[in-house]
Design an enzyme around this catalytic site. Sequence first.
Site, PDB file in Angstrom:
ATOM      1  N   HIS A   1      -1.927 -10.365  -8.220  1.00 17.22           N
ATOM      2  CA  HIS A   1      -2.762  -9.761  -9.273  1.00 17.22           C
ATOM      3  C   HIS A   1      -4.147 -10.396  -9.305  1.00 17.22           C
ATOM      4  O   HIS A   1      -5.148  -9.712  -9.509  1.00 17.22           O
ATOM      5  CB  HIS A   1      -2.088  -9.900 -10.646  1.00 17.22           C
ATOM      6  CG  HIS A   1      -1.326  -8.677 -11.039  1.00 17.22           C
ATOM      7  ND1 HIS A   1       0.026  -8.668 -11.254  1.00 17.22           N
ATOM      8  CD2 HIS A   1      -1.735  -7.408 -11.246  1.00 17.22           C
ATOM      9  CE1 HIS A   1       0.412  -7.435 -11.573  1.00 17.22           C
ATOM     10  NE2 HIS A   1      -0.636  -6.659 -11.580  1.00 17.22           N
TER      11      HIS A   1
ATOM     12  N   HIS B   1      -2.269  -1.402  -2.879  1.00 15.42           N
ATOM     13  CA  HIS B   1      -0.870  -1.754  -2.608  1.00 15.42           C
ATOM     14  C   HIS B   1      -0.730  -3.279  -2.584  1.00 15.42           C
ATOM     15  O   HIS B   1      -1.541  -3.963  -1.962  1.00 15.42           O
ATOM     16  CB  HIS B   1      -0.426  -1.158  -1.266  1.00 15.42           C
ATOM     17  CG  HIS B   1       1.039  -1.343  -1.026  1.00 15.42           C
ATOM     18  ND1 HIS B   1       2.003  -0.565  -1.626  1.00 15.42           N
ATOM     19  CD2 HIS B   1       1.703  -2.265  -0.284  1.00 15.42           C
ATOM     20  CE1 HIS B   1       3.199  -0.988  -1.252  1.00 15.42           C
ATOM     21  NE2 HIS B   1       3.050  -2.007  -0.438  1.00 15.42           N
TER      22      HIS B   1
ATOM     23  N   ASN C   1      -5.211  -3.459 -13.633  1.00 11.37           N
ATOM     24  CA  ASN C   1      -6.248  -3.067 -12.660  1.00 11.37           C
ATOM     25  C   ASN C   1      -7.109  -1.921 -13.191  1.00 11.37           C
ATOM     26  O   ASN C   1      -8.322  -1.897 -12.959  1.00 11.37           O
ATOM     27  CB  ASN C   1      -5.610  -2.686 -11.325  1.00 11.37           C
ATOM     28  CG  ASN C   1      -5.201  -3.918 -10.543  1.00 11.37           C
ATOM     29  OD1 ASN C   1      -6.036  -4.617  -9.994  1.00 11.37           O
ATOM     30  ND2 ASN C   1      -3.902  -4.195 -10.525  1.00 11.37           N
TER      31      ASN C   1
HETATM   32  C1  GAR Z   1      -0.364  -3.721  -8.809  1.00 13.20           C
HETATM   33  O1  GAR Z   1       0.083  -4.953  -8.312  1.00 13.20           O
HETATM   34  C2  GAR Z   1      -0.461  -2.706  -7.697  1.00 13.20           C
HETATM   35  O2  GAR Z   1      -0.814  -3.276  -6.461  1.00 13.20           O
HETATM   36  C3  GAR Z   1       0.947  -2.178  -7.658  1.00 13.20           C
HETATM   37  O3  GAR Z   1       1.321  -2.050  -9.000  1.00 13.20           O
HETATM   38  C4  GAR Z   1       0.690  -3.109  -9.725  1.00 13.20           C
HETATM   39  C5  GAR Z   1       0.087  -2.510 -10.971  1.00 13.20           C
HETATM   40  O4  GAR Z   1      -0.355  -3.519 -11.842  1.00 13.20           O
HETATM   41  N1  GAR Z   1       1.011  -0.918  -6.963  1.00 13.20           N
HETATM   42  C6  GAR Z   1       2.072  -0.537  -6.266  1.00 13.20           C
HETATM   43  O5  GAR Z   1       3.070  -1.216  -6.166  1.00 13.20           O
HETATM   44  C7  GAR Z   1       1.911   0.821  -5.583  1.00 13.20           C
HETATM   45  N2  GAR Z   1       2.924   0.987  -4.568  1.00 13.20           N
HETATM   46  P1  GAR Z   1      -1.232  -3.128 -13.111  1.00 13.20           P
HETATM   47  O6  GAR Z   1      -0.513  -1.976 -13.816  1.00 13.20           O
HETATM   48  O7  GAR Z   1      -1.271  -4.362 -13.951  1.00 13.20           O
HETATM   49  O8  GAR Z   1      -2.586  -2.737 -12.621  1.00 13.20           O
END
Ligand code: GAR
Length: 193
Positions: free
Chosen positions: A170, A103, A14
């Site tokens: 995602h 989230h 992200n």
């Molecule tokens: C994402 O799915 C985000 O929503 C989640 O971590 C992932 C990070 O993915 N966030 C949480 O769980 C916060 N409580 P990424 O590192 O590939 O962006």
Amino acid sequence: MVRIGILASGNGSNAQRLVDHFSRHAKAEVVLIGCDRPGAGVVQRAWDLGVPLFLFNGGQMRSGAVQRELQGQRIDLLVLAGFLRLIPADLVKAFPGRIINLHPALLPKFGGKGMFGQHVHRAVMAAGEQESGITIHFVDEHYDEGEPIAQFRCPVLPGDTPGTLAERIHALEHTYFPQVVEEIVTRLFGPIG
Ligand code: GAR
């Protein structure tokens, strides 16, 4: 120029989408990625993207060192993109209404301490939910409780595993998160080109 800072703890997909998105805009850009885990994928991504990286630990978060770094870098908007630590009350106060979190579930369900990544998807499936999604919200001093900004939904399908659900989540995040952050930039700082 609106100066966006990102905090991330994980893979950083992200964070990368945000950097790419704002690289095409004239009035806002990601100027800093802060990370609390030296081995996280986001560290390599920051290097590859050429975005300055700030590595820190929990002690520096609690002592105010992270806040000082963000203020020293003149960050206007702080975006949590897979950041797993609680934001200290002083940092929330230093950026009033200017910290956004992503989230991977439909809050207020499946939020709170320990609810991140695959833990969330496992809990959603264990509860027999037929839909999940993402929540983008302002950050206060509690986990996952600040004012909601937007939610986007997807089905939980028969045969899903936490991994397949994570992929669907995602995809939602990559589509909508940069767009919603841009809307917030516009709301707070005026239109960007
Ligand atoms: C994402 O799915 C985000 O929503 C989640 O971590 C992932 C990070 O993915 N966030 C949480 O769980 C916060 N409580 P990424 O590192 O590939 O962006």
